[in-house]
Design a protein around this motif. Structure first.
Motif, PDB file in Angstrom:
ATOM      1  N   ARG A  66       0.821  -1.211   0.000  1.00 11.00           N
ATOM      2  CA  ARG A  66       0.000   0.000   0.000  1.00 11.00           C
ATOM      3  C   ARG A  66       0.858   1.266   0.000  1.00 11.00           C
TER       4      ARG A  66
ATOM      5  N   GLU B 192       2.281   1.759  -3.430  1.00 12.82           N
ATOM      6  CA  GLU B 192       1.199   2.215  -4.308  1.00 12.82           C
ATOM      7  C   GLU B 192       0.948   3.705  -4.125  1.00 12.82           C
ATOM      8  N   ALA B 193       0.951   4.168  -2.872  1.00 12.58           N
ATOM      9  CA  ALA B 193       0.710   5.589  -2.604  1.00 12.58           C
ATOM     10  C   ALA B 193       1.798   6.463  -3.219  1.00 12.58           C
TER      11      ALA B 193
ATOM     12  N   LEU C 245       3.822   5.677  -5.811  1.00  6.62           N
ATOM     13  CA  LEU C 245       3.759   5.618  -7.273  1.00  6.62           C
ATOM     14  C   LEU C 245       2.598   6.459  -7.808  1.00  6.62           C
ATOM     15  N   GLU C 246       1.445   6.389  -7.154  1.00  7.92           N
ATOM     16  CA  GLU C 246       0.291   7.170  -7.606  1.00  7.92           C
ATOM     17  C   GLU C 246       0.581   8.663  -7.548  1.00  7.92           C
ATOM     18  N   ALA C 247       1.316   9.087  -6.530  1.00 10.67           N
ATOM     19  CA  ALA C 247       1.614  10.511  -6.368  1.00 10.67           C
ATOM     20  C   ALA C 247       2.625  11.004  -7.401  1.00 10.67           C
TER      21      ALA C 247
ATOM     22  N   MET D  17       3.700   9.428 -10.420  1.00  5.22           N
ATOM     23  CA  MET D  17       3.564   9.056 -11.832  1.00  5.22           C
ATOM     24  C   MET D  17       3.388  10.263 -12.743  1.00  5.22           C
TER      25      MET D  17
ATOM     26  N   ASP E 281      -3.478  16.275  -3.014  1.00  4.49           N
ATOM     27  CA  ASP E 281      -4.343  15.160  -2.628  1.00  4.49           C
ATOM     28  C   ASP E 281      -3.852  14.578  -1.311  1.00  4.49           C
TER      29      ASP E 281
ATOM     30  N   GLU F 103      -4.679  10.918   0.956  1.00  5.82           N
ATOM     31  CA  GLU F 103      -5.390   9.654   1.065  1.00  5.82           C
ATOM     32  C   GLU F 103      -5.232   9.124   2.486  1.00  5.82           C
TER      33      GLU F 103
ATOM     34  N   TYR G 216      -1.484   9.798   3.466  1.00  3.15           N
ATOM     35  CA  TYR G 216      -0.458   9.982   2.446  1.00  3.15           C
ATOM     36  C   TYR G 216      -0.708  11.331   1.771  1.00  3.15           C
TER      37      TYR G 216
ATOM     38  N   ASN H  34       0.227  14.385  -0.875  1.00  4.00           N
ATOM     39  CA  ASN H  34       0.844  14.746  -2.145  1.00  4.00           C
ATOM     40  C   ASN H  34       0.727  16.261  -2.284  1.00  4.00           C
TER      41      ASN H  34
END
Length: 235
Positions: free
Chosen positions: A31, A34-35, A37-39, A41, A185, A187, A229, A231
């Motif tokens: 997780r 993932e957090a 990488l999402e931020a 990318m 953002d 999360e 998380y 960003n």
């Protein structure tokens, strides 16, 4: 920073990943990555600094995906574990590990696209100063996580070997404003505390995680999540 002596011990570094990211801890590792990488990318060709990089979980992952990464940590033992990971990884980007103090980053202003700090702010004795220093060397983005005050984490926080600093959303908002950062953002996740996942087998942890995600998917429960998380972008 809290727990510096504990954190820099050779035996702690050697066992760090196994104790925290084996069994149900694999779900935490997945997780968190993932957090990040999402931020960030797209990751490829991005110039990234990770402060308090530890054993290189994120630095190696980002370099594998084509980023040019510097991992900085105060612990020589942790950095050695990171270098071992890098030696066995197939890296498309570049990766360098440096020993240094997050409070006095040895880089010029606006040197990196992105600066990340995972598993760091709960140990920071002066979070405002650290965030300002991260802001100084970043020309675009800062990504970090915090452990939250109104969560299950507070129940066992006293039992941790070096304690944790817990944050409310309003406290983090003030820190962002003082550092001239804009929130893109945030999360919130993990109603069940991290410590629970690390202490049980993966199969049981997976079942709890499924329930956690179902209940935690409701907006009312965000205030009770263990971790956030963040960003953010440089103004």
């Amino acid at each position: 920073m809290k727990g510096q002596e504990w954190y820099q011990a050779d035996d702690v570094a050697a066992e760090y990943d196994d104790k925290r990211f084996s069994q149900g801890g694999q779900l935490i590792d997945r997780r968190e990555k993932e957090a990040v990488l999402e931020a960030i990318m797209p990751v490829e060709d991005r110039n990234v600094l990770e402060i308090a990089c530890g054993t290189g979980r994120f630095t190696v992952m980002l370099a594998e995906r084509g980023a040019d990464v510097v991992g900085l940590d105060i612990s020589a033992a942790m950095l050695q574990q990171g270098r071992k990971k890098a030696q066995t990884a197939n890296l498309d980007g570049t990766l360098e590990f440096l020993r240094g103090d997050a409070g006095r980053l040895p880089f010029p202003d606006d040197h990196f696209d992105t600066v990340i700090a995972m598993r760091f702010f709960h140990l920071a004795d002066d979070p405002e100063a650290f965030l300002r220093e991260m802001r100084r060397v970043s020309r675009d983005q800062i990504v970090f996580d915090t452990f939250n005050r109104f969560s299950a984490r507070s129940v066992y926080n006293w039992a941790l070997p070096m304690g944790s600093r817990l944050y409310s959303k309003s406290e983090v908002s003030v820190l962002l404003a003082k550092a001239n950062l804009t929130l893109v953002d945030v999360e919130d996740d993990f109603l069940a505390p991290y410590g629970l996942y690390r202490s049980i087998p993966n199969r049981l942890a997976t079942a709890i995680r499924t329930l956690d995600e179902t209940v935690g998917g409701r907006s009312l429960t965000d205030h009770f999540a263990s971790v956030s998380y963040w960003n953010t972008r440089v103004r």
